[in-house]
Design an enzyme around this catalytic site. Structure first.
Site, PDB file in Angstrom:
ATOM      1  CG  ASP A  81      -0.251  -0.035   2.415  1.00 32.78           C
ATOM      2  OD1 ASP A  81       0.491   0.887   2.816  1.00 32.78           O
ATOM      3  OD2 ASP A  81      -0.712  -0.850   3.533  1.00 32.78           O
ATOM      4  CE  LYS A  82       0.299   8.584  -1.614  1.00 34.85           C
ATOM      5  NZ  LYS A  82      -0.859   9.635  -1.798  1.00 34.85           N
TER       6      LYS A  82
END
Length: 279
Positions: free
Chosen positions: A104-105
């Site tokens: 994820d980011k």
């Protein structure tokens, strides 16, 4: 013998995207065969010209598998949304590649990038039980009760996570080795137990590690690593996982997408482990 192949397989084999992503491109009307918009399930003949966003798609014979040390803030996508920096834009590799699984980011660490389709599911599919190792820091002191519960399984996403290896590494930190990949699994597990993740770094996928790769840099897989990886993947399925519920469900992360060709092939085109930054 029918020489036609499904258009999503053709796009996957060219290295432009996974089959699942190809289906989405087709649904969005971004794929044409000649001057006609493609439809899902369509088959094409050898020699037919396929375009994505108006650009001719041609197959490359060069096989690519990169080990990339993803910094926080980079999005694991091949298509830019809003003002976010995508991993493909960040690396700017000369051949079209895409991620094997996701980080994820806000997470960082090892991300594999490839133009080989079925390699994605062979590595990331939960049913294949391949290890992925992470270092995690949280906002509260870690204790034996937390470690025990994380290791034995936590109820998230209508299932209970598979038993895993968890080891405390500091007052606020631990190491965890997963063999499945539910969406934001570690963050959800911690949140269920009343903890918030402050940092999350993946350091290993199977036999591939971050060793020697600085943040924001990548290298090609070495021939030795590739041969070891192939041995580990011999019995691995390349079929997309079916979502299952119940205790210790074997569901894989729905973002883990298919990509490219069979892994049972030579190392031709796999480079020699040279390091690169993203520029």
């Amino acid at each position: 013998m029918d020489a036609k192949i499904r258009i999503n397989k053709y796009l996957s084999d060219t290295g432009i995207c996974s089959r699942r992503e190809a289906d989405r491109l087709i649904e969005d009307g971004r794929v044409t065969v000649g001057n006609v918009k493609a439809v899902n399930g369509q088959k094409i003949l050898p020699g037919e010209r396929v375009f994505v966003d108006g650009r001719l798609v041609e197959k490359t014979d060069r096989k690519v598998l990169l080990l990339f040390n993803k910094p926080p803030g980079i999005v694991c996508s091949t298509r830019q949304q809003r003002e976010e920096m995508t991993v493909t834009d960040f690396i700017h590799y000369p051949i079209r590649i895409y991620p094997v699984g996701r980080l994820d980011k806000d997470s960082e660490g090892l991300l594999l990038m490839t133009n080989e389709g079925d390699l994605v599911n062979r590595i990331m599919r939960a049913g294949n039980f391949h290890e992925k190792e992470y270092l995690v820091k949280v906002d509260r002191p870690v204790d034996n009760n937390f470690i025990r519960k994380m290791a034995s399984g936590v109820p998230i996403l209508n299932t209970v996570t598979r038993p895993c290896t968890v080891e405390q590494t500091g007052k606020y930190s631990f190491r965890i080795i997963l063999t499945q990949g539910l969406n934001r699994q570690i963050r959800r597990m911690c949140q269920y137990l009343g903890y918030n993740v402050c940092s999350l770094k993946r350091i290993r996928i199977m036999n591939l590690t971050l060793d020697g790769i600085k943040e924001g840099q990548y290298r090609e897989i070495t021939e030795k690593e590739w041969k070891e990886l192939q041995k580990m993947l011999v019995e691995s399925s390349n079929q997309p996982a079916v979502q299952k519920g119940g205790r210790h469900g074997n569901s894989s992360d729905q973002t883990h997408e298919r990509a490219g060709q069979e892994t049972g092939q030579s190392v031709e085109g796999i480079l020699s482990g040279r390091h690169r930054n993203h520029k």
